[in-house]
Motif scaffolding. Structure first.
Motif, PDB file in Angstrom:
ATOM      1  N   UNK A 101      30.939 -21.209   1.480  1.00  0.00           N
ATOM      2  CA  UNK A 101      30.787 -22.638   1.165  1.00  0.00           C
ATOM      3  C   UNK A 101      30.082 -23.366   2.298  1.00  0.00           C
ATOM      4  N   UNK A 102      30.491 -23.075   3.527  1.00  0.00           N
ATOM      5  CA  UNK A 102      29.849 -23.734   4.672  1.00  0.00           C
ATOM      6  C   UNK A 102      28.375 -23.364   4.762  1.00  0.00           C
ATOM      7  N   UNK A 103      28.063 -22.104   4.535  1.00  0.00           N
ATOM      8  CA  UNK A 103      26.666 -21.659   4.601  1.00  0.00           C
ATOM      9  C   UNK A 103      25.816 -22.344   3.533  1.00  0.00           C
ATOM     10  N   UNK A 104      26.418 -22.606   2.377  1.00  0.00           N
ATOM     11  CA  UNK A 104      25.694 -23.306   1.310  1.00  0.00           C
ATOM     12  C   UNK A 104      25.426 -24.763   1.668  1.00  0.00           C
ATOM     13  N   UNK A 105      26.422 -25.436   2.251  1.00  0.00           N
ATOM     14  CA  UNK A 105      26.324 -26.865   2.502  1.00  0.00           C
ATOM     15  C   UNK A 105      25.476 -27.208   3.721  1.00  0.00           C
ATOM     16  N   UNK A 106      25.387 -26.291   4.665  1.00  0.00           N
ATOM     17  CA  UNK A 106      24.730 -26.640   5.922  1.00  0.00           C
ATOM     18  C   UNK A 106      23.255 -26.993   5.770  1.00  0.00           C
ATOM     19  N   UNK A 107      22.427 -26.214   5.025  1.00  0.00           N
ATOM     20  CA  UNK A 107      20.993 -26.576   4.935  1.00  0.00           C
ATOM     21  C   UNK A 107      20.754 -27.974   4.356  1.00  0.00           C
ATOM     22  N   UNK A 108      21.356 -28.348   3.198  1.00  0.00           N
ATOM     23  CA  UNK A 108      21.099 -29.718   2.722  1.00  0.00           C
ATOM     24  C   UNK A 108      21.662 -30.778   3.660  1.00  0.00           C
ATOM     25  N   UNK A 109      22.791 -30.462   4.305  1.00  0.00           N
ATOM     26  CA  UNK A 109      23.328 -31.429   5.268  1.00  0.00           C
ATOM     27  C   UNK A 109      22.364 -31.615   6.426  1.00  0.00           C
ATOM     28  N   UNK A 110      21.769 -30.529   6.897  1.00  0.00           N
ATOM     29  CA  UNK A 110      20.791 -30.621   7.983  1.00  0.00           C
ATOM     30  C   UNK A 110      19.548 -31.402   7.568  1.00  0.00           C
ATOM     31  N   UNK A 111      19.241 -31.374   6.263  1.00  0.00           N
ATOM     32  CA  UNK A 111      18.065 -32.086   5.760  1.00  0.00           C
ATOM     33  C   UNK A 111      18.354 -33.547   5.453  1.00  0.00           C
ATOM     34  N   UNK A 112      19.591 -33.993   5.735  1.00  0.00           N
ATOM     35  CA  UNK A 112      19.912 -35.407   5.545  1.00  0.00           C
ATOM     36  C   UNK A 112      20.544 -35.748   4.223  1.00  0.00           C
ATOM     37  N   UNK A 113      20.981 -34.734   3.451  1.00  0.00           N
ATOM     38  CA  UNK A 113      21.648 -35.010   2.173  1.00  0.00           C
ATOM     39  C   UNK A 113      23.058 -35.501   2.474  1.00  0.00           C
ATOM     40  N   UNK A 114      23.300 -36.803   2.245  1.00  0.00           N
ATOM     41  CA  UNK A 114      24.549 -37.434   2.682  1.00  0.00           C
ATOM     42  C   UNK A 114      25.772 -36.820   2.019  1.00  0.00           C
ATOM     43  N   UNK A 115      25.716 -36.565   0.700  1.00  0.00           N
ATOM     44  CA  UNK A 115      26.893 -36.031   0.009  1.00  0.00           C
ATOM     45  C   UNK A 115      27.212 -34.611   0.466  1.00  0.00           C
ATOM     46  N   UNK A 116      26.167 -33.817   0.686  1.00  0.00           N
ATOM     47  CA  UNK A 116      26.409 -32.464   1.204  1.00  0.00           C
ATOM     48  C   UNK A 116      27.000 -32.528   2.606  1.00  0.00           C
ATOM     49  N   UNK A 117      26.480 -33.453   3.425  1.00  0.00           N
ATOM     50  CA  UNK A 117      27.014 -33.620   4.772  1.00  0.00           C
ATOM     51  C   UNK A 117      28.475 -34.061   4.721  1.00  0.00           C
ATOM     52  N   UNK A 118      28.812 -34.915   3.753  1.00  0.00           N
ATOM     53  CA  UNK A 118      30.202 -35.356   3.596  1.00  0.00           C
ATOM     54  C   UNK A 118      31.107 -34.181   3.226  1.00  0.00           C
ATOM     55  N   UNK A 119      30.664 -33.378   2.257  1.00  0.00           N
ATOM     56  CA  UNK A 119      31.477 -32.224   1.851  1.00  0.00           C
ATOM     57  C   UNK A 119      31.638 -31.242   3.000  1.00  0.00           C
ATOM     58  N   UNK A 120      30.562 -31.015   3.747  1.00  0.00           N
ATOM     59  CA  UNK A 120      30.623 -30.098   4.888  1.00  0.00           C
ATOM     60  C   UNK A 120      31.626 -30.604   5.919  1.00  0.00           C
ATOM     61  N   UNK A 121      31.563 -31.909   6.215  1.00  0.00           N
ATOM     62  CA  UNK A 121      32.485 -32.482   7.194  1.00  0.00           C
ATOM     63  C   UNK A 121      33.930 -32.368   6.721  1.00  0.00           C
ATOM     64  N   UNK A 122      34.176 -32.656   5.459  1.00  0.00           N
ATOM     65  CA  UNK A 122      35.532 -32.567   4.933  1.00  0.00           C
ATOM     66  C   UNK A 122      36.076 -31.138   4.989  1.00  0.00           C
ATOM     67  N   UNK A 123      35.211 -30.191   4.707  1.00  0.00           N
ATOM     68  CA  UNK A 123      35.647 -28.788   4.750  1.00  0.00           C
ATOM     69  C   UNK A 123      35.960 -28.356   6.177  1.00  0.00           C
ATOM     70  N   UNK A 124      35.127 -28.770   7.132  1.00  0.00           N
ATOM     71  CA  UNK A 124      35.394 -28.436   8.536  1.00  0.00           C
ATOM     72  C   UNK A 124      36.703 -29.079   9.013  1.00  0.00           C
TER      73      UNK A 124
END
Length: 972
Positions: free
Chosen positions: A774-797
């Motif tokens: 899950x983290x590996x999936x979310x990291x690329x869009x989060x790195x590209x500035x996708x706010x919702x993906x970054x939110x999900x990544x942060x919540x999972x961490x």
């Protein structure tokens, strides 16, 4: 480093083409052809040479014509830039000695011993890294950066030093104040630009809004959002930089009620300025020196005594002292009666809304209102102005209170302006001072610019100076139709109908003037008077007749409508039928509607059909017959109603025929009916033919198939349609796969490039304990500035308690990571850690709000206020509310009021209402009178309502009718 100057391109291409063709023709026509032409028989060479010569001439002429068109298009920009450069050979590089800081409007430093012409050493600013970071980002792709701060806080010097450091190889274009036309010309030109800094210090003077002063003689025009976009999209990077006072920034971005908005949302007061300020502009707030900056300045004091004196000044901040603010204020405080009168008049003229240069005639007449001694002639004025504009003495070099404004050729004084710092300080000091009648009279009689006159009028109305406001209305009405209508509306409210009509007749011919007045009377609730006026003009003017018809219907005068209809007035008959229908008198309405529908009035056909359908199946058939002609003529409303009557199966063929013929309403109704009946095959056929509604309905039908093999086929079809570009199918397929928790199918969609499936897939993986995937999936869009993906990544961490990893993301610039990490620290009772995470993001208003609340919880109110202040000064309502609330809770009511006053003076409605509430609760009703005299927006109405509520209704009624009168002389 070299500079830049555009050149008109030489027409080399046409010359080269012509020369090449001439050479080829010569070779072909020669008696002794070269060996490599042996393939071409001699008889063919002559016609071939002629054809080549003709083609070459045509090609050369086309190239020359295109070149000439480009030259003519670019010449205005070349000429404008040449005028701007004057004797200079080229635009200087920002990093070169030719980029004189004084020409870029950096404040000269007030001189000390020993005298010197150089700027003091630059003191690094707290926001310097942020400014340079923005400039580095713009160095390759262009950008727009604005520093917002009060006068003399070092905005322009910071820009100057930062651009020289980060963009040393960029040329710099610094237009004269207000010369947006030069920037427009450069943006429109096709010649290549260099790497360029466009220097717009005092940005408000370039934007379309209340601070732009037109100057046709100098060619000045406001900047446009289109020009900004073209510059920012230029092949070479263009960096636009500017500075603004906070009150200018707030005023330019202010909103006002939009009476035409269906949602009730406000509209921008200056939409063209907002378009520019929202065109990718980055804003950074600059304040007076902080403690760290003062310490840095003290460390440099041994290199320049001016810094030492500035740091030691107990009354002024470092930048203010360096810019000569103490000397400037001293010159005002120690001025003679006549000098102070001139400055007070100039400040008050600006305060009341005059933005044009203050001419000597206007300023002299206005200043008489402040004189305490008798002066029989105007020699006092010349003497006072000579002293106030003087920079001859060494100590006065940077501190002239009054500045001469020169003509385009710099030979004539066209007017005067108050020094920025003095203007800002005195405008705040004098905000509630009452302007004397003599000064008002001078401003009213000598203000020629209509926009200035409008602002002056608004200032008078806000101060309840009704007599002065009316004088201004009459003067403006003679120049402008819109102003005449405003005057007429005001006169109608006072019952002065004859004067209102006379005002309209100046710009509106009869009978239109009477018609316009009738509308105003109707708006004021005087319908009978309005109708009488319209009757007189209805026979001669169709607009008057139409207005009369509507008014008669609204007032229920059906007999008069019936008489007009009988005389052949279709509008009257339609209005009569409408009101008969509304009253339930259908039998009376139908004959009128039949007659109008037969005459081709589409809305009559629609209304008649509505009545007929109440009569059952027979009425439905008659309604269809009535609607068909109007629908065939393309009336959308008739088509919609007809389509609803063709949905039944017995009329489906007609509905299908109309849909196939391009009737969108019919296509929509047909697709809906097919979906309701489950007709998948026909829907599929129509969807494949391009019917958007059919695609949507089909996708919904497929989604509802959830039994066995049928469900698998439905998913397969949805997937195929999604892959073929059907957005409705893709969206519904993704929802279905997510609801079915189909990890494998979602993974296939992600692999196929469907980014919308990343978050649902990651959620399912995390729920099944496959968190690394899950983290590996979310990291690329989060790195590209996708706010919702970054939110999900942060919540999972956070859930995995991997806060150090989230901290690293926050430190690398992930705003979402920072906000979520701060929340996690707060929940774990670690407010200090949460605050440290948020500090680098204080420029973001959400992060600033969170940080301020954390600081306030630990009684660090001063720090909280400093965090919120840039956002409050930029006009953010929530930041204003939070800041003033913090200050009041800390017992700092005066500080809260000072903040609100600045925002209210920028005409922010929210700030004005908050200010009035705070003042009344803290200081009583007398403070409201003061705000009326200050011209605070809505203060007059607030005062009147408060007086009524507090039992002083008679005083409220008197003020509502009579208003105030200005004092005869001198401020009170």
């Amino acid at each position: 480093m070299g500079g830049y100057r555009p050149r008109v391109r030489r027409a080399l291409a046409p010359l080269l083409v012509a020369a090449g063709c001439a050479a080829a023709v010569a070779v072909l026509a020669a008696d002794d052809a070269p060996g490599w032409l042996a393939w071409c028989p001699a008889w063919l060479r002559v016609p071939l040479a002629a054809a080549l010569g003709a083609a070459g001439a045509w090609w050369a002429e086309a190239l020359a014509t295109g070149h000439q068109a480009a030259v003519e298009r670019d010449q205005p920009a070349v000429d404008r830039l040449g005028e701007h450069l004057g004797r200079r050979a080229e635009l200087p590089g920002i990093g070169s000695p030719g980029a004189d800081p004084l020409l870029l409007r950096v404040h000269p430093a007030a001189p000390t011993e020993p005298p010197g012409g150089e700027l003091p050493p630059f003191v690094e600013r707290d926001v310097g890294d942020r400014v340079r970071q923005q400039l580095r980002g713009a160095a390759t792709d262009g950008g727009f950066l604005v520093l917002v701060g009060n006068s003399c806080v070092g905005k322009t010097r910071l820009l100057y030093e930062a651009t020289r450091e980060v963009l040393p190889d960029f040329a710099v274009l610094a237009p004269d104040l207000g010369d947006g036309g030069l920037v427009e010309a450069i943006a429109d030109a096709s010649f290549p630009l260099p790497k360029l800094v466009v220097w717009l210090d005092e940005l408000q003077r370039f934007l379309p809004g209340p601070y732009f002063v037109p100057d046709e003689r100098a060619g000045h025009a406001p900047l446009s959002a289109g020009a900004v976009r073209r510059l920012l999209q230029a092949p070479t990077p263009v960096v636009i930089v500017g500075t603004l006072w906070p009150e200018y920034f707030s005023e330019l971005r202010a909103t006002e009620p939009d009476p035409e908005s269906a949602t009730g949302l406000p509209k921008p007061r200056y939409p063209q300025a907002v378009d520019i300020l929202d065109a990718g502009v980055r804003h950074i707030a600059v304040h007076s020196f902080s403690r760290a900056e003062r310490e840095a300045a003290a460390a440099l004091a041994d290199r320049d005594p001016r810094l030492g004196q500035a740091v030691a000044d107990p009354d002024y901040n470092v930048t203010e002292s360096l810019a000569g603010a103490p000397q400037l204020m001293r010159r005002y405080r120690q001025a003679t009666d006549a000098q102070k009168a001139v400055l007070d008049a100039a400040v008050d003229a600006r305060r009341l809304g005059i933005r044009s240069p203050l001419t000597g005639e206007l300023l002299g007449a206005a200043a008489r209102g402040y004189l305490t001694a008798h002066h029989p002639d105007d020699t006092w004025f010349d003497t006072a102005v000579a002293e106030l504009t003087s920079t001859a003495r060494r100590d006065d070099r940077a501190t002239a209170p009054l500045i001469e404004l020169l003509s385009a050729d710099r030979r004539t004084v066209t007017g005067y302006a108050v020094a920025d710092y003095l203007l800002q300080q005195l405008a705040r000091e004098r905000r509630a001072d009452r302007v004397p009648a003599v000064t008002w009279q001078a401003l009213v009689e000598r203000t020629e610019d209509d926009i200035d006159a409008y602002r002056l009028l608004r200032s008078a109305e806000d101060r309840m100076l009704y007599r002065i406001a009316e004088d201004l209305r009459f003067r403006r009405a003679a120049r402008s139709r819109r102003a005449a209508e405003d005057l007429a509306r005001s006169l109608v409210r006072q019952g002065r109908t004859a004067e209102a009509l006379q005002a309209l007749r100046v710009h509106v011919p009869e009978p239109r003037a009477a018609g316009r007045l009738a509308e105003m009377l109707a708006e004021a609730g005087r319908a009978d008077e309005a109708a009488e006026l319209l009757r007189d003009g209805a026979e001669l003017d169709t607009h008057a007749a139409s207005r009369l018809t509507r008014l008669l219907g609204e007032q229920g005068h059906l007999d008069e409508l019936r008489s007009r209809a009988a005389a052949g007035d279709q509008d009257a008959e339609l209005e009569l039928a409408k009101h008969l229908k509304l009253a339930g008198r259908y039998d009376e309405a139908v004959p009128h509607l039949r007659r109008l529908a037969a005459a081709g009035v589409a809305i009559a056909a629609v209304r008649l059909a509505g009545i007929l359908t109440m009569r059952g199946p027979e009425g439905d058939e008659e309604a269809r017959q009535v609607l068909r002609p109007a629908a065939d003529r393309g009336d959308a409303t008739a088509r919609w109603h007809l389509s609803s009557l063709l949905e039944s199966k017995e009329h489906r063929d007609e509905l299908r025929t109309r849909a196939d013929a391009g009737d969108l309403q019919a296509a929509d109704r047909l697709a809906t009916a097919l979906g309701r009946e489950g007709r998948v095959d026909e829907l599929r056929q129509r969807a494949d033919a391009g019917d958007a509604k059919a695609r949507l309905v089909l996708a919904g039908l497929l989604d509802r198939q959830d039994d066995g093999a049928g469900a698998d086929d439905a998913v397969a079809e949805l997937r195929a349609r999604a892959d073929a570009g059907d957005e409705d199918a893709r969206r519904i397929l993704n929802v279905r796969l997510r609801n079915n928790r189909d990890i494998d199918a979602l993974r296939d969609r992600v692999a196929a490039g469907d980014a919308d499936c990343v978050r649902p897939l990651a959620t399912l993986l995390a729920e099944r304990g496959r968190t690394d995937e899950a983290l590996a999936l979310l990291q690329p869009p989060a790195d590209d500035g996708h706010t919702l993906a970054a939110h999900d990544l942060a919540q999972l961490l956070i859930r995995l308690d991997r806060l150090p990893e989230l901290h690293r993301r926050a430190d690398s610039g992930d705003r979402t990571a920072a906000l979520q990490l701060a929340n996690a620290y707060t929940e774990r009772d670690r407010p200090a850690d949460a605050a440290e995470v948020l500090r680098p993001y204080a420029a973001d208003k959400v992060a600033a709000s969170k940080l301020a609340r954390l600081l306030a919880r630990t009684d660090r109110v001063d720090e909280a206020v400093e965090v919120l202040r840039p956002h409050a000064e930029a006009g953010d309502e929530s930041a204003i509310e939070e800041t003033t609330s913090l200050l009041r809770k800390a017992g700092r009511t005066d500080d809260a009021l000072a903040l609100l006053r600045v925002r209210a003076d920028a005409r922010l409605p929210y700030a004005a209402h908050r200010l009035l509430d705070t003042l009344f609760s803290a200081r009583g009703i007398e403070a409201l009178y003061e705000e009326v005299h200050a011209g605070t927006e809505d203060a007059a109405e607030y005062l009147l309502n408060t007086l009524t509520r507090e039992g002083a209704a008679e005083e409220a009624d008197r003020l509502r009718t009579e208003g105030f009168e200005p004092p005869p002389r001198g401020p009170l």
